[in-house]
Design an enzyme around this catalytic site. Sequence first.
Site, PDB file in Angstrom:
ATOM      1  N   LYS A  79       1.048  -1.532  -0.329  1.00 27.70           N
ATOM      2  CA  LYS A  79      -0.248   0.034   0.030  1.00 27.70           C
ATOM      3  C   LYS A  79       0.837   1.361  -0.048  1.00 27.70           C
ATOM      4  O   LYS A  79       1.840   1.177   0.331  1.00 27.70           O
ATOM      5  CB  LYS A  79      -1.111  -0.319   0.899  1.00 27.70           C
ATOM      6  CG  LYS A  79      -2.200   1.173   1.266  1.00 27.70           C
ATOM      7  CD  LYS A  79      -3.052   0.787   2.805  1.00 27.70           C
ATOM      8  CE  LYS A  79      -3.888   1.914   2.546  1.00 27.70           C
ATOM      9  NZ  LYS A  79      -5.192   1.626   3.839  1.00 27.70           N
ATOM     10  N   SER A 154      -9.956   2.222   2.789  1.00 31.07           N
ATOM     11  CA  SER A 154      -8.765   2.609   1.611  1.00 31.07           C
ATOM     12  C   SER A 154      -7.988   1.756   0.398  1.00 31.07           C
ATOM     13  O   SER A 154      -7.439   2.140   0.091  1.00 31.07           O
ATOM     14  CB  SER A 154      -8.353   3.461   2.208  1.00 31.07           C
ATOM     15  OG  SER A 154      -7.112   2.926   3.649  1.00 31.07           O
ATOM     16  N   SER A 178      -9.897  -0.432   6.909  1.00 29.33           N
ATOM     17  CA  SER A 178      -9.705  -0.047   5.798  1.00 29.33           C
ATOM     18  C   SER A 178      -8.884  -1.351   5.280  1.00 29.33           C
ATOM     19  O   SER A 178      -8.352  -1.907   4.034  1.00 29.33           O
ATOM     20  CB  SER A 178      -8.768   0.890   5.845  1.00 29.33           C
ATOM     21  OG  SER A 178      -9.152   2.212   5.517  1.00 29.33           O
TER      22      SER A 178
END
Lengths: 495, 98
Positions: A79, A154, A178
């Site tokens: 990420k 996210s 997330s």
Amino acid sequence: MSDVLDRGAVEIARAVAARETSALDLTEAALARAHQRDGAVGAYLAITDEVAREHARRVDARLAQGARLPLAGVPVAIKDNMCLAGTRTTAGSKMLGNWVAPYTATAVQRLLDAGAIPIGKANLDEFAMGSSCENSALGVTRNPWDLARVPGGSSGGSVAAVASGTATFALGSDTGGSIREPAAFCGVVGFKPTYGRVSRYGLIAFASSLDQIGPIAKSVEDAALVYETIAGVDAADATTVARPVETARGALRDDLAGVRVGIVREFDLAHLDPEVRAVYEQAYRDLEKLGAELVEVALPTADYGVATYYLIAPAECSSNLARFDGMRYGLRVEAADVGATYEATRAAGFGDEVKRRILIGTYALSSGYYDAYYVRAQKARTLIALDFRTAFERCDVIACPAASSPAFEFNAKSDPVSMYLMDYYTIPMSLAGLPSLSVPCGYVTPEGGRTPLPLGLELTTPLFAEAALLGIAHAYEVGTRHAQKQAPPALEAAR
Amino acid sequence: MPTGEIDVPYVAKLARLALSPTEIQRFGAQLGALLEHVEALQKLPIEDVAATAQVIPSVNVLRDDVAQPSLPREVVLEAAPQRQGSYFRVPQILGEPG
């Protein structure tokens, strides 16, 4: 080579360690696959070809010297709010659009030390603020199950990379859901460990009392392997807990005999669409079939989770993001004087959702409102944590939906509060710091939808009971095999 | 809990965010809707409850006062929006505008 890439992390590492393939050959195949497949999905902000090759060569050299590497040659997506030295690390924001990380996050470093190969940096909602990945300022990520739908957020790029088979596993971060909500939307396993289990050093901060890094993988076993690799105390993060990490893989089990599963009275499935509800009812029955005893538990304050979270997380965000002032790194927009430069830089660098959260957080912390909003939310947080403690006197694990619906279409949640409510089932666990994961539990085809979409079952255990949690999730996974029943159409087309 | 409208320009000033008039209006309405949602917390009996800042018991972590290598100066300055030699170059902060 391609078939090796379709295996899990445990299998790939074994094949590479046994020299059935070199890490470099496997990495070339993984990179080729990522370039070929990612055009449609958009999981990556950057595919890190050269960095990947460099690490692959290093892994081959270390194996030749007899090193034992539990993740030898395994492709990972990271990420893009986690630092990898020498690569752009953007947090999905124009503020850091050209920022090259000068150091590597602890969790990432531990993966590299174990032999994992960083294939690319994965897209995310800007600064990890969002539930659909639509808030990224730098790219669009699509759900591999239906390209007209969001991957969740996210950690949307991370889950899309794993679901589309361009990474064997990924690192995500979870502040209010997330990792778990996007994992549910893309039909993969997403695991948020206890707060403090995994170092946050090198993770770009959003809400520091909640942020936690965790694995996203195709199986619970892979998630357990990654968890064991990244967890544990770190001198660079004083909130990591000095407590031994139990071997999670040793706790994997095949049945649920003697396990008491708490079903939350307040999470009434009647609120869900009938098809979605049927999937969760079946999931609860399957837990029972595997030997678990279902018990009703109460979380009377869970309903206040979203309200509590949307004061605490923005308050911490407004403080953490004060560092982006255009002086030492990142974007700078010159204006008349230093104050105007700060304001112009932040206006140009941050997107709408980040601005909204900075504003609400600044307001909640401002003179005259601090006690009424921020402190009240912190007290509500205490009650939510106490509710869980009471519930866990009657059960070993809590089962509930990871999200109230499958993945939705782009632009479907235009008002912020309706987007915030997507995290209804994941936020209470985050506020209480608990280890929690989402595991695939079935599929629904929404009205007018073209393809079946996955749903996720959320399982949660007491603080630090990660090994038990992974064990229970593994029993459910191998007992139901939902992940083996369907594959994303994007993946089918690529084959 | 106080209710009513957020003074968006004032809060934006505190947050060092320049906002356009349309943004002030849009964010004002959206934040108002969120405040309405969090109003629910009024119903919780919290008077005698301790506030939780962080859920895991934490203690001060001290290390020996020994110098550690830090990031190389060149690498860090490389990321600066503007530099002058081995310094960050920033807008004037003190004194009369030059």
